[in-house]
Design a protein around this motif. Sequence first.
Motif, PDB file in Angstrom:
ATOM      1  N   LEU A 121       0.843  -1.368   0.063  1.00 32.38           N
ATOM      2  CA  LEU A 121      -0.134   0.105   0.011  1.00 32.38           C
ATOM      3  C   LEU A 121       0.902   1.352  -0.005  1.00 32.38           C
ATOM      4  N   LEU A 122       1.686   1.225   0.736  1.00 29.76           N
ATOM      5  CA  LEU A 122       2.825   2.305   0.798  1.00 29.76           C
ATOM      6  C   LEU A 122       3.441   2.472  -0.681  1.00 29.76           C
ATOM      7  N   ARG A 123       3.804   1.503  -1.421  1.00 28.23           N
ATOM      8  CA  ARG A 123       4.337   1.550  -2.704  1.00 28.23           C
ATOM      9  C   ARG A 123       3.489   2.344  -3.569  1.00 28.23           C
ATOM     10  N   VAL A 124       2.230   1.884  -3.355  1.00 28.44           N
ATOM     11  CA  VAL A 124       0.892   2.288  -4.317  1.00 28.44           C
ATOM     12  C   VAL A 124       0.664   4.086  -4.067  1.00 28.44           C
ATOM     13  N   GLY A 131      -3.207  15.682  -2.777  1.00 29.11           N
ATOM     14  CA  GLY A 131      -4.606  15.713  -2.951  1.00 29.11           C
ATOM     15  C   GLY A 131      -5.411  14.235  -2.639  1.00 29.11           C
ATOM     16  N   ALA A 132      -4.656  13.756  -3.585  1.00 26.33           N
ATOM     17  CA  ALA A 132      -5.135  12.072  -3.631  1.00 26.33           C
ATOM     18  C   ALA A 132      -4.819  11.345  -2.417  1.00 26.33           C
ATOM     19  N   LEU A 133      -3.691  11.698  -1.756  1.00 29.23           N
ATOM     20  CA  LEU A 133      -3.369  11.185  -0.408  1.00 29.23           C
ATOM     21  C   LEU A 133      -4.171  11.756   0.768  1.00 29.23           C
ATOM     22  N   LEU A 134      -4.470  12.831   0.973  1.00 36.58           N
ATOM     23  CA  LEU A 134      -5.556  13.182   1.736  1.00 36.58           C
ATOM     24  C   LEU A 134      -7.089  12.654   1.686  1.00 36.58           C
ATOM     25  N   LEU A 135      -7.364  12.512   0.481  1.00 35.76           N
ATOM     26  CA  LEU A 135      -8.558  11.875   0.166  1.00 35.76           C
ATOM     27  C   LEU A 135      -8.540  10.423   0.652  1.00 35.76           C
ATOM     28  N   ALA A 136      -7.405   9.637   0.235  1.00 38.00           N
ATOM     29  CA  ALA A 136      -7.219   8.218   0.585  1.00 38.00           C
ATOM     30  C   ALA A 136      -7.381   7.949   2.260  1.00 38.00           C
ATOM     31  N   PHE A 151       7.425   8.396   5.227  1.00 29.02           N
ATOM     32  CA  PHE A 151       8.136   8.067   3.855  1.00 29.02           C
ATOM     33  C   PHE A 151       7.343   8.475   2.789  1.00 29.02           C
ATOM     34  N   ILE A 152       5.976   8.733   2.804  1.00 31.45           N
ATOM     35  CA  ILE A 152       5.338   9.268   1.776  1.00 31.45           C
ATOM     36  C   ILE A 152       5.383  10.703   1.484  1.00 31.45           C
TER      37      ILE A 152
END
Length: 543
Positions: A121-124, A131-136, A151-152
């Motif tokens: 999941l971290l790799r994905v 923006g997509a990170l905060l949405l996820a 790391f992200i």
Amino acid sequence: MAHSCKEGLHNLHRTTLLRKTRDHTMSTKMSTQQQHVDKLSSYLKSHKLSDDTADKSRPSSSQRQMISRGASGGTGKAQTARTGSPARRPGDTSVNTTKTSTLRMHLAKKLCIQNMPDEILLRVFSFLNAGALLLAATVCKKWYSLAHDNFIWRLQYRIHVELGGLDKLEKKEPHVPPDGQLAPGYWQKQAISRLVAARNNRIPKIVKSRNPNTCMPVHLQQGITAIGTKWYVCLVEGNNRKEHNFAANDAIYSKFSHSLRWYDLSFPPIRSIRYIRLYGVTPVFYGRDGLGSKNCPRTRSLMQTIELSWSQLQDRTPDVQDDLVNVYFMEEGFIVAVWKDGGELAFINCIVHNHHLLQRSVLGSSTTCYPHMVHGHQRDELSKHPGLSRYDCLVSLRNHRKVFLEEYEVSAYTTRDKVANGFASFEVLKDWNAADKEFYLRWKTELFKGELKDAFIVDTVMMDDNRQVFWTLCAPTKLVKMELAEGSFDAGENCWSFEAANSLGKVTGKVIWDEERERYQVFQVYFHIATKLINMVFGTNYD
């Protein structure tokens, strides 16, 4: 004879070679299939399938012999006679299909996205933007933790801060504690704070160049586009329980102010609305072209707040109206319109002044406005009464698209005896000044359009002798019929007055219809400045 014998030996050698090659291929194929069967059996045993499933999935000894015989070929009949079951043809894949289907069903239960290892999941997530990170992060607790992983966000920091050149520009390196002491979300805070600071540092450069006549920023429109600021109105239901946010449908620029308009069929019931708030919303992340990234984090800056009470609106006479809507002029430049049929919210307009507009739209917080009218104490040793003289005033009467009257560089002053009731009165326009043939304010929604007669917008700027903005106003107003005793002359039924105000002052004026020229004439325009503003700037003590 010798030639024929030689040819026969050559054919025999070739036949022998082809037979050996075929036997080797068959044996290799048989061993490969045998390995596949053994691996499948061991996998099902290790995953603890039920006995029934295991028995159905695990090939029996007879089935293994049948597979082996079918692979080697030529012994199908003997196998049939020995087992009593038909021999599998070389093209028959029913046994392998059954095994593969069972395996897929089992893996489908095990390999869902919730059961994926954190490393995958971290790799994905490393391929997603901010923006997509905060949405996820809103999906579940596990994703929230992973989407805020250091790391992200270290990758995001490198892309937008280090590779973007902000470290060299600011000559500042972040203090990075050892890896074992990094708090959760450390690199996220570092990336967002550095990008917000870099964005805010662009604003002084944008507003530095000013028009010498109006004292307004020359590149304001281009700066708003480059920063990516949008204006939102927030309709808050009672006790701050729920917020409804709507982006401005129109943002119309003029020399002194912006006209913002909202109209939407999904407005909440007006009876449930308690507050109306105006926010400036600005992106944090920018692309290589300098424009704001789509679907990225944004900051909100509170600009204005007014209270809306439906019961008070019902008891109040509309300021202007037409066949479809009742329109109310609220404080802080807001205009609220209600449908006559049904009594629901039709549209909202707001007039915001260009002075410090970019700062108010970006530099405030979600709960606090930017203090755009704070002045330092000025010394006026040449005047007997400080703060009452040497002002340059600008006034404009307009609607959203058209200017009815515009005057520049009008000097104004007042005396001590004209300070009363908390206001100092400055005469700006004394003589007649030609205006347009009519005053009107147009409105529109998604379905209807209309025109409000005798309504318009007043924009003002008041500058001190240092060419610094002292006071501004932008507000809607209307023409009100004057009584004959109020005028300084007998104008019959063709004289009106108007008034527009904010928290630090107001504007009043008179309008007369000139029958000879067939147009309106504006005269006796006064700026009434609150004494609290003069006292704050000049350190005086006017009542």
